[in-house]
Structure formats: structure tokens, C-alpha cells
Design an enzyme around this catalytic site. Structure first.
Site, PDB file in Angstrom:
ATOM      1  N   GLY A 250      11.721  -0.256 -48.333  1.00  0.00           N
ATOM      2  CA  GLY A 250      11.318   0.392 -49.583  1.00  0.00           C
ATOM      3  C   GLY A 250      12.522   0.668 -50.448  1.00  0.00           C
TER       4      GLY A 250
ATOM      5  N   LYS B 150      13.094   7.096 -39.770  1.00  0.00           N
ATOM      6  CA  LYS B 150      14.386   6.400 -39.963  1.00  0.00           C
ATOM      7  C   LYS B 150      15.382   7.404 -40.496  1.00  0.00           C
ATOM      8  CE  LYS B 150      15.896   3.329 -43.672  1.00  0.00           C
ATOM      9  NZ  LYS B 150      15.584   2.060 -44.392  1.00  0.00           N
TER      10      LYS B 150
ATOM     11  N   GLU C 249      20.055  -0.456 -38.732  1.00  0.00           N
ATOM     12  CA  GLU C 249      19.951  -1.259 -39.952  1.00  0.00           C
ATOM     13  C   GLU C 249      21.310  -1.341 -40.646  1.00  0.00           C
ATOM     14  OE1 GLU C 249      16.728   0.330 -42.251  1.00  0.00           O
ATOM     15  OE2 GLU C 249      17.224  -0.867 -44.013  1.00  0.00           O
TER      16      GLU C 249
ATOM     17  N   ASP D 183      19.774   3.815 -40.302  1.00  0.00           N
ATOM     18  CA  ASP D 183      20.184   2.908 -41.381  1.00  0.00           C
ATOM     19  C   ASP D 183      21.539   3.346 -41.910  1.00  0.00           C
ATOM     20  OD1 ASP D 183      20.448   1.196 -43.527  1.00  0.00           O
ATOM     21  OD2 ASP D 183      18.643   1.876 -44.579  1.00  0.00           O
TER      22      ASP D 183
ATOM     23  N   SER E 175      11.809   7.320 -44.403  1.00  0.00           N
ATOM     24  CA  SER E 175      13.271   7.251 -44.415  1.00  0.00           C
ATOM     25  C   SER E 175      13.806   8.633 -44.768  1.00  0.00           C
ATOM     26  CB  SER E 175      13.700   6.206 -45.457  1.00  0.00           C
ATOM     27  OG  SER E 175      15.097   6.155 -45.574  1.00  0.00           O
TER      28      SER E 175
ATOM     29  N   LYS F 275      12.577  -6.660 -48.138  1.00  0.00           N
ATOM     30  CA  LYS F 275      12.357  -5.946 -49.401  1.00  0.00           C
ATOM     31  C   LYS F 275      12.164  -6.993 -50.479  1.00  0.00           C
ATOM     32  CE  LYS F 275      15.238  -1.872 -48.590  1.00  0.00           C
ATOM     33  NZ  LYS F 275      16.568  -1.286 -48.880  1.00  0.00           N
TER      34      LYS F 275
ATOM     35  N   ASP G 195      19.440  -5.653 -43.712  1.00  0.00           N
ATOM     36  CA  ASP G 195      18.751  -5.322 -44.963  1.00  0.00           C
ATOM     37  C   ASP G 195      19.553  -6.001 -46.087  1.00  0.00           C
ATOM     38  OD1 ASP G 195      17.924  -4.119 -47.349  1.00  0.00           O
ATOM     39  OD2 ASP G 195      18.053  -2.061 -46.655  1.00  0.00           O
TER      40      ASP G 195
HETATM   41  O1  OSB Z   1      18.550   0.902 -47.375  1.00  0.00           O
HETATM   42  O2  OSB Z   1      16.493   1.025 -47.006  1.00  0.00           O
HETATM   43  C1  OSB Z   1      17.449   1.290 -47.715  1.00  0.00           C
HETATM   44  C2  OSB Z   1      16.305   3.523 -50.599  1.00  0.00           C
HETATM   45  C3  OSB Z   1      17.095   3.046 -51.630  1.00  0.00           C
HETATM   46  C4  OSB Z   1      18.007   2.054 -51.360  1.00  0.00           C
HETATM   47  C5  OSB Z   1      18.121   1.526 -50.071  1.00  0.00           C
HETATM   48  C6  OSB Z   1      17.318   1.976 -49.044  1.00  0.00           C
HETATM   49  C7  OSB Z   1      16.419   3.025 -49.305  1.00  0.00           C
HETATM   50  C8  OSB Z   1      15.579   3.655 -48.296  1.00  0.00           C
HETATM   51  C9  OSB Z   1      14.310   4.300 -48.762  1.00  0.00           C
HETATM   52  O3  OSB Z   1      15.890   3.750 -47.139  1.00  0.00           O
HETATM   53  C10 OSB Z   1      13.126   3.589 -48.379  1.00  0.00           C
HETATM   54  C11 OSB Z   1      11.856   4.077 -49.055  1.00  0.00           C
HETATM   55  O4  OSB Z   1      11.571   3.665 -50.193  1.00  0.00           O
HETATM   56  O5  OSB Z   1      11.118   4.804 -48.415  1.00  0.00           O
HETATM   57 MG    MG Z   2      18.355  -0.179 -45.580  1.00  0.00          MG
END
Ligand code: OSB
Ligand code: MG
Length: 370
Positions: free
Chosen positions: A291, A161, A214, A189, A135, A263, A239
Site C-alpha cells: 500500500g 507489519k 521487507e 519493513d 503497517s 504495489k 518492495d
Molecule cells: O514501504 O510499504 C512501504 C507507505 C508509504 C510508502 C512506503 C510504504 C508504506 C507502507 C504503508 O508501509 C502501507 C499502507 O498503505 O498501508
Molecule cells: Mg515497503
């Protein structure tokens, strides 16, 4: 198994670089850990709350309060036979799924370590390796983003992403496609940054053959996502909106999502995460593991989950060094774009004692005897 007590612990972990999303910028993590001590083994849970309620309503101080005030007292009252009891015991308390998930994870880890079984085996993993996606945060300018993506592709990440928001979307995706070509697995996202009025703007993303977009709209707007889905060719993946198997079923039935980001923290734990996986599989809907910038502990469990058969898209399951120079556990190292699924008892990893001590900022012991 007899639960003797729970230790709450906070660790301060600097990030290798700032991570910017449409809801804010993180430069360090203040992670709340839960250690479940039983007469047979101990287990670790990781709470994925952020310091402020900007991703979801939960936040870390709130989780600490909820654990002390309601969750841990409820567990102290019963003979806890295993993690399968945690969800039902905590059902009287509304919401607070990340706090509940952290405790369930710790109890599950203790239980599995005592029995010598792994998370992967318990959850139903069918793979020994999982592909890694990464990400990539919002940046000040496109050339910097292209350098970052270039670095991740060179390391071997199989899917990129991009975090987007109004003003950092179409041009950015176009620049990445122009530079790296059409073969790169690419998705975006928005973390709820758009409204339905942006539908025609977002439809411009259709030109770039993205895997998915997303959470474009706000968390509670299931019908809005269903309407948007009819206006875009790019698949919508929820999400924030998916907080349980029940909301997942509703979103699928209404056509609001055709892919699901699972998640475990957001949905109340790894057991509910598996139920969503099973539900999606029954609908023929692909899922992937999201994540929350976890330490090596949460990462271990996510890798195990991502090895279930329905996780057909690469997750936000990256190596430790994506976020941390020093991880709490032995670092997760990517090989050929993949991570090995942990096979040891429980999570298969534990914090390195000296690192844990060094990063710990606070602990509290809550006895469970009754
Ligand atoms: O929306 O997926 C998300 C991190 C913190 C809060 C929300 C999100 C995220 C990420 C990081 O996109 C994902 C990762 O841990 O690699
Ligand atoms: Mg997300």
C-alpha cells in the site's frame, strides 16, 4: 471509447496520526488524482507518489510535470482503444511508473465502467473478501507502539507489519512477540535502512519467526539481497527493488527475494502488477499487495488485486480509518479482519462529490481531442 480529456486534481487529506518510516514522517497526504473523461464513462486514477523522492525517485510535482509534458500529449495523439494500450504508448518515456500507473488506472476504470465490468473480474480475482494487514509506523517509545498494535489486533487485523530502522528493530520485535505471543502474523519493513554490514544484526530477527523482512538494503542492491538471503532464515521480500516483471524475474532468479510485495504504482500499473503476480505464481513464489496510504479509490483497486489467487499473504490492505477520518469514497470498513472485494463496474466506488470538493486544492483540465 473516445478519450475527451483528463482532469488532474490534488486533494489534501489529513492523516489520523503521523506515519513514520525510515525515510520520514507523513502527517497529511497531498494526493494527485487523474480523472479520465471518455464519451462513454469517466474513470479515476490515483498517483501514489510522495511529495519528495524519499521512497523512490518519483515525487508528486515531478508526476504532474511528466503528465503534462509527455504522458498526456502522447495519449492525445492516438485513438485510445483501451487501457491495454497505455503501457506501450508510454514505453518511450523512461521510468515515471507511478505517473503512468495513475493514467492507466483512470483509463481502465473508465473502460470497465462503460462495459459494466469490475476491476476484480478484469484482473482475475478468485475471492470475494481479502484479509487485512496493517503497517505500523516507527514511534518514540515501545509502550506506545504496543498500545497501537494492541488496538489494531482488537480491531481484527490479521497481520502486523512493523516499520524498522537501526535503533528500532530487534528490541521492538521482541517486545511485540513477548506481549502478543507467537501466533500473531508479524513482519518488518526496513525501507532500505540497512547495509550488508548489518547482516549479523538482522540475523537476530530469525529468533522471532517473522513472515518476512521487507527491503532491508537499497533499491538497486539485488546481489546484496541475494547474499543477505543466504545469511538469514527470515525470508526476504523486495518492495522498492521490484519495478517491473523483468526486475522481478531477475531478483527471483538470483535468489534475492522469496516473497514479493506488489504495489501497482511502483511497477507502472495494475496490468504490470498482474504480470508480476503471474510470474511469481509460475515460480511458486507468494505475493502480497503493498500500500501507499491510498484514498478509497486506490484502496478499491488494491483490494481487487489482492483477491487474485497468488496473493496468499495478507496485504497492507487496511480499512479507511487506519489512515483517514474522512475518506474520499464511502469508507472501506473491515469486518472480521477482512474487506469485501468491490464488485460494481470499474472500481465499484467513486468520490463523494461534497467531500471531493471540500478536500480539493487544485484542478487542471487537459483536453484530448486531436
Ligand atoms: O514501504 O510499504 C512501504 C507507505 C508509504 C510508502 C512506503 C510504504 C508504506 C507502507 C504503508 O508501509 C502501507 C499502507 O498503505 O498501508
Ligand atoms: Mg515497503
Amino acid at each position: 471509447m473516445k478519450l475527451e480529456g483528463i482532469e488532474l486534481r490534488r486533494v489534501a487529506m489529513p492523516l489520523v496520526s503521523p506515519f513514520r518510516t525510515s525515510f520520514g514522517t507523513q502527517t497529511a497526504k497531498d494526493i494527485l488524482l487523474v480523472r479520465a473523461v471518455t464519451d462513454e464513462a469517466e474513470g479515476w486514477g490515483e498517483c501514489v507518489t510522495l511529495p519528495d523522492p524519499v521512497y523512490s525517485a518519483e515525487y508528486t510535482e515531478g508526476a504532474v510535470d511528466m503528465l503534462r509534458r509527455n504522458i498526456l500529449p502522447a495519449l492525445a495523439e492516438v485513438d485510445l482503444a483501451g487501457a491495454h494500450m497505455v503501457g506501450e504508448l508510454l514505453a518511450p518515456f523512461k521510468g515515471h511508473r507511478m505517473a503512468k500507473a495513475a493514467v492507466e488506472m483512470a483509463v481502465l476504470d473508465a473502460e470497465l465502467r462503460a462495459e459494466g465490468r469490475s476491476f476484480a473480474r478484469e484482473l482475475g480475482a478468485v475471492r470475494t473478501q481479502v484479509p487485512c494487514g496493517v503497517s505500523v509506523g516507527i514511534m518514540d517509545e515501545i509502550p506506545r507502539l504496543l498500545d497501537a498494535v494492541d488496538g489494531y489486533l482488537a480491531e481484527g487485523y490479521v497481520r502486523i507489519k512493523l516499520k524498522i530502522e537501526p535503533g528500532w528493530d530487534i528490541d521492538v520485535v521482541r517486545a511485540v512477540r513477548e506481549r502478543f505471543g507467537d501466533d500473531v502474523g508479524l513482519q518488518v519493513d526496513a525501507n532500505t535502512a540497512y547495509t550488508l554490514r548489518d547482516a549479523r544484526h538482522l540475523a537476530q530477527l530469525d529468533a522471532f519467526d517473522l513472515l518476512l523482512i521487507e527491503q532491508p538494503l537499497e533499491e538497486e542492491d539485488i546481489l546484496g539481497h541475494a547474499e543477505l538471503a543466504r545469511m538469514l532464515r527470515t525470508p526476504i521480500c523486495l518492495d522498492e527493488s521490484i519495478t517491473s516483471a523483468q526486475t522481478a524475474a531477475q531478483a527471483l532468479t538470483l535468489g534475492a527475494t522469496s516473497v514479493i510485495n506488489i504495489k501497482p504504482g511502483r511497477v507502472g500499473g495494475y496490468l504490470e502488477a498482474r504480470r508480476i503476480h503471474d510470474l511469481a505464481a509460475a515460480h511458486g513464489v507468494p505475493v502480497w499487495c503493498g500500500g501507499m496510504v491510498e484514498s478509497g479509490l486506490g484502496r478499491a483497486a488494491n483490494i481487487a488485486l489482492a483477491a487474485l489467487p497468488g496473493f496468499v499473504l495478507p496485504g497492507d490492505v487496511s480499512a479507511s480509518d487506519r489512515f483517514y477520518r474522512t475518506d474520499l469514497t464511502e469508507p472501506w470498513v473491515m469486518r472480521d479482519g477482512h474487506l469485501d472485494v468491490p464488485q460494481g463496474p470499474g472500481l465499484g466506488v467513486a468520490p463523494v462529490p461534497e467531500i471531493l470538493d471540500e478536500l480539493t486544492t487544485w484542478t487542471e483540465w487537459i483536453p484530448m481531442g486531436h
